[in-house]
Design a protein around this motif. Structure first.
Motif, PDB file in Angstrom:
ATOM      1  N   GLY A 132       4.534  -9.474 -12.097  1.00  0.00           N
ATOM      2  CA  GLY A 132       4.531  -8.716 -12.012  1.00  0.00           C
ATOM      3  C   GLY A 132       4.126  -7.406 -12.869  1.00  0.00           C
ATOM      4  N   LEU A 133       4.182  -7.418 -14.113  1.00  0.00           N
ATOM      5  CA  LEU A 133       3.494  -6.560 -15.299  1.00  0.00           C
ATOM      6  C   LEU A 133       2.361  -6.787 -15.699  1.00  0.00           C
ATOM      7  N   SER A 134       2.389  -8.324 -15.725  1.00  0.00           N
ATOM      8  CA  SER A 134       1.364  -8.986 -16.449  1.00  0.00           C
ATOM      9  C   SER A 134      -0.457  -8.762 -15.441  1.00  0.00           C
ATOM     10  N   CYS A 135      -0.058  -9.237 -14.076  1.00  0.00           N
ATOM     11  CA  CYS A 135      -0.814  -9.035 -13.356  1.00  0.00           C
ATOM     12  C   CYS A 135      -1.440  -7.268 -12.683  1.00  0.00           C
ATOM     13  N   ALA A 136       0.176  -6.511 -12.645  1.00  0.00           N
ATOM     14  CA  ALA A 136      -0.970  -5.085 -13.222  1.00  0.00           C
ATOM     15  C   ALA A 136      -1.417  -4.147 -13.896  1.00  0.00           C
ATOM     16  N   ALA A 137      -0.998  -5.137 -15.244  1.00  0.00           N
ATOM     17  CA  ALA A 137      -1.822  -4.495 -16.959  1.00  0.00           C
ATOM     18  C   ALA A 137      -3.055  -5.028 -16.936  1.00  0.00           C
ATOM     19  N   SER A 138      -2.746  -6.402 -15.826  1.00  0.00           N
ATOM     20  CA  SER A 138      -5.144  -7.053 -15.494  1.00  0.00           C
ATOM     21  C   SER A 138      -5.364  -6.635 -15.228  1.00  0.00           C
ATOM     22  N   GLY A 168       0.629  -1.515  -1.580  1.00  0.00           N
ATOM     23  CA  GLY A 168       1.896  -2.778  -1.988  1.00  0.00           C
ATOM     24  C   GLY A 168       3.017  -2.188  -2.548  1.00  0.00           C
ATOM     25  N   GLY A 169       2.914  -0.890  -2.770  1.00  0.00           N
ATOM     26  CA  GLY A 169       4.065  -0.345  -4.054  1.00  0.00           C
ATOM     27  C   GLY A 169       5.521  -1.171  -3.411  1.00  0.00           C
ATOM     28  N   ALA A 170       6.193  -1.429  -3.248  1.00  0.00           N
ATOM     29  CA  ALA A 170       7.275  -2.003  -2.984  1.00  0.00           C
ATOM     30  C   ALA A 170       7.074  -3.604  -3.781  1.00  0.00           C
ATOM     31  N   SER A 171       6.378  -4.136  -3.693  1.00  0.00           N
ATOM     32  CA  SER A 171       6.402  -5.451  -3.960  1.00  0.00           C
ATOM     33  C   SER A 171       6.506  -5.722  -5.971  1.00  0.00           C
ATOM     34  N   SER A 172       6.470  -6.728  -5.997  1.00  0.00           N
ATOM     35  CA  SER A 172       6.764  -7.270  -7.621  1.00  0.00           C
ATOM     36  C   SER A 172       5.423  -6.272  -7.842  1.00  0.00           C
ATOM     37  N   VAL A 173       4.883  -6.847  -7.828  1.00  0.00           N
ATOM     38  CA  VAL A 173       3.559  -6.237  -8.919  1.00  0.00           C
ATOM     39  C   VAL A 173       2.669  -5.404  -8.186  1.00  0.00           C
ATOM     40  N   ILE A 178       2.850   0.934 -10.290  1.00  0.00           N
ATOM     41  CA  ILE A 178       2.811   2.497  -9.567  1.00  0.00           C
ATOM     42  C   ILE A 178       3.484   2.719 -11.143  1.00  0.00           C
ATOM     43  N   GLN A 179       4.474   2.284 -11.964  1.00  0.00           N
ATOM     44  CA  GLN A 179       5.213   2.918 -13.707  1.00  0.00           C
ATOM     45  C   GLN A 179       3.996   2.828 -14.615  1.00  0.00           C
ATOM     46  N   LEU A 180       3.171   1.559 -14.448  1.00  0.00           N
ATOM     47  CA  LEU A 180       2.066   1.622 -15.934  1.00  0.00           C
ATOM     48  C   LEU A 180       0.694   2.839 -14.973  1.00  0.00           C
ATOM     49  N   ALA A 181       0.584   3.193 -13.936  1.00  0.00           N
ATOM     50  CA  ALA A 181      -0.698   3.570 -13.961  1.00  0.00           C
ATOM     51  C   ALA A 181       0.398   5.141 -14.434  1.00  0.00           C
ATOM     52  N   VAL A 182       1.408   5.532 -14.007  1.00  0.00           N
ATOM     53  CA  VAL A 182       1.713   6.743 -13.905  1.00  0.00           C
ATOM     54  C   VAL A 182       1.868   7.081 -15.718  1.00  0.00           C
ATOM     55  N   SER A 202      10.763   6.801  -6.905  1.00  0.00           N
ATOM     56  CA  SER A 202      11.457   6.570  -7.345  1.00  0.00           C
ATOM     57  C   SER A 202      10.674   6.185  -8.733  1.00  0.00           C
ATOM     58  N   LEU A 203      10.078   5.804  -8.068  1.00  0.00           N
ATOM     59  CA  LEU A 203       8.636   4.752  -9.412  1.00  0.00           C
ATOM     60  C   LEU A 203       7.791   6.208 -10.419  1.00  0.00           C
ATOM     61  N   GLY A 204       7.774   6.478  -9.177  1.00  0.00           N
ATOM     62  CA  GLY A 204       6.463   7.500  -9.462  1.00  0.00           C
ATOM     63  C   GLY A 204       4.821   7.714  -8.467  1.00  0.00           C
ATOM     64  N   ALA A 205       5.152   7.458  -7.238  1.00  0.00           N
ATOM     65  CA  ALA A 205       3.952   7.459  -6.349  1.00  0.00           C
ATOM     66  C   ALA A 205       3.963   8.893  -5.945  1.00  0.00           C
ATOM     67  N   GLU A 206       3.004   9.704  -5.547  1.00  0.00           N
ATOM     68  CA  GLU A 206       2.940  10.444  -5.398  1.00  0.00           C
ATOM     69  C   GLU A 206       2.659  10.867  -3.692  1.00  0.00           C
ATOM     70  N   VAL A 207       1.739  10.068  -3.399  1.00  0.00           N
ATOM     71  CA  VAL A 207       2.025  10.138  -2.087  1.00  0.00           C
ATOM     72  C   VAL A 207       2.171   8.494  -1.411  1.00  0.00           C
ATOM     73  N   VAL A 208       2.708   8.112  -0.494  1.00  0.00           N
ATOM     74  CA  VAL A 208       3.165   7.132  -0.084  1.00  0.00           C
ATOM     75  C   VAL A 208       2.247   6.762   1.800  1.00  0.00           C
ATOM     76  N   VAL A 209       2.420   6.090   2.198  1.00  0.00           N
ATOM     77  CA  VAL A 209       1.623   5.531   3.918  1.00  0.00           C
ATOM     78  C   VAL A 209       1.965   4.353   4.612  1.00  0.00           C
ATOM     79  N   ASP A 210       2.915   4.597   5.300  1.00  0.00           N
ATOM     80  CA  ASP A 210       3.252   3.632   6.276  1.00  0.00           C
ATOM     81  C   ASP A 210       2.199   2.580   6.087  1.00  0.00           C
ATOM     82  N   TYR A 211       2.440   1.142   5.688  1.00  0.00           N
ATOM     83  CA  TYR A 211       0.946  -0.007   5.913  1.00  0.00           C
ATOM     84  C   TYR A 211       1.081  -0.773   7.109  1.00  0.00           C
ATOM     85  N   ASN A 212       2.327   0.230   8.287  1.00  0.00           N
ATOM     86  CA  ASN A 212       2.662  -0.450   9.378  1.00  0.00           C
ATOM     87  C   ASN A 212       2.375   0.067  10.271  1.00  0.00           C
ATOM     88  N   ALA A 213       2.169   1.564   9.775  1.00  0.00           N
ATOM     89  CA  ALA A 213       1.377   2.269  10.607  1.00  0.00           C
ATOM     90  C   ALA A 213      -0.185   1.888  11.009  1.00  0.00           C
TER      91      ALA A 213
END
Length: 340
Positions: A132-138, A168-173, A178-182, A202-213
């Protein structure tokens, strides 16, 4: 020399994985040999077994996330030493080298995609990180066709007002993105299910939207209006890739989506879409800056946390198939882990 066993995929779509002996690889000058204590299972592992959507060589050993103890190092390895407790990204399933697949007791991997973990941190906790770290960092920090963002720092870079969208902020990637960006000074707008809002905050996201909405795309677009957007990362794939592209099609800034799953349909005119995977992260100098420069210190200081939470499937390679099956059904804010 100890013996090695692996969970091998002998042919495309074979099930279950076959547990059998496999030779222990010899590290090249820039590689290490790891005695695996825990491994984690990524969605790509489950999808590759079920659908064989990439042209792999068979038999193959899947698995990207590994954690364990260094038992030997190549002549040019300088940062890590025998006895170090590390996590790392295994790339064997994509480069065709069986000794570098993650689902086995001894794994060869590059020093540049491995990092020391704190003595107090368990292997099963830390192993959720690597792919997840490697994918996000790439997606964020490598050059074209990716986003070429600033590197993360410890302590975190002060916010600059620039915004990145993570679908998809709660996924592994997503948890790593979120943490890398912050840490790199970016403000995060993300999507998640309502039950995971507190988690991504808790990981640092400032705005969260429900993707099921039903208004998810419009809600994200509104959150980005008037902001200096530096790009987007889709961590879900499928329809989410087009949703992400639609949400940024009119932003001020970079209209580019990096997706962790290959796009399945035509995208939005005027928005670039590029696929990224974590297993290829070690191909340029950015990997060493993350694993060798940023991650170890951030973990030691507690400014970066292993996320999402591990779900311990069981002990032994025989449990890997069970973990793969769990992942294929879908997991949220958890990662399947097997101890060895």
């Amino acid at each position: 020399m100890p013996t090695n066993n692996a969970a091998i995929l002998p042919t495309p779509k074979a099930r279950p994985l076959k547990i059998q002996p496999s030779p222990i690889g010899t590290p090249t000058p820039t590689q290490i040999l790891l005695k695996t204590s825990a491994l984690a299972i990524q969605p790509i592992d489950a999808l590759l077994q079920a659908h064989a959507f990439l042209p792999l060589s068979y038999p193959t050993i899947l698995g990207v996330d590994v954690a364990g103890t260094v038992i030997s190092v190549g002549d040019a390895v300088s940062r890590l030493k025998v006895g170090d407790r590390v996590i790392g990204t295994a790339g064997g399933m994509l480069n065709g080298n069986l000794s570098e697949g993650g689902f086995q007791e001894y794994v060869v991997l590059g020093e540049n995609v491995a990092a020391k973990i704190p003595e107090a941190m368990g292997f099963e906790r830390a192993v959720v990180l690597p792919c997840g770290l490697s994918c996000a960092a790439s997606a964020f920090f490598r050059g074209e066709p990716y986003l070429s963002l600033r590197l993360p720092t410890t302590p975190a870079t002060k916010p600059t007002g620039e915004v990145v969208l993570i679908w998809g902020g709660a996924s592994s990637v997503g948890s790593n993105a979120i943490q890398l960006a912050v840490a790199a000074g970016y403000t995060v707008v993300t999507t998640a299910s309502a039950k995971n809002f507190a988690y991504v905050n808790s990981l640092g996201a400032e705005v969260v939207v429900d993707y099921n909405a039903p208004t998810a795309i419009q809600d994200v677009a509104k959150a980005l209006t008037g902001k200096n957007v530096v790009g987007a990362l889709d961590c879900i794939g499928g329809p989410a890739t087009k949703q992400t592209a639609t949400a940024i099609k009119d932003v001020d800034g970079v209209r580019k989506v990096i997706t962790s799953k290959p796009a399945e349909e035509d995208m939005i005119e005027g928005v670039e879409v590029h696929f990224v995977d974590g297993a290829h992260f070690g191909q340029d100098g950015v990997a060493e800056k993350i694993y060798g420069g940023f991650l170890g210190e951030a973990l030691e200081k507690g400014s970066y946390v292993p996320a999402p939470e591990p779900l311990i499937v069981g002990h032994g390679l025989e449990k890997v198939q069970e973990g793969v099956d769990l992942v294929l059904k879908g997991m949220s804010a958890r990662k399947a882990v097997v101890t060895l």
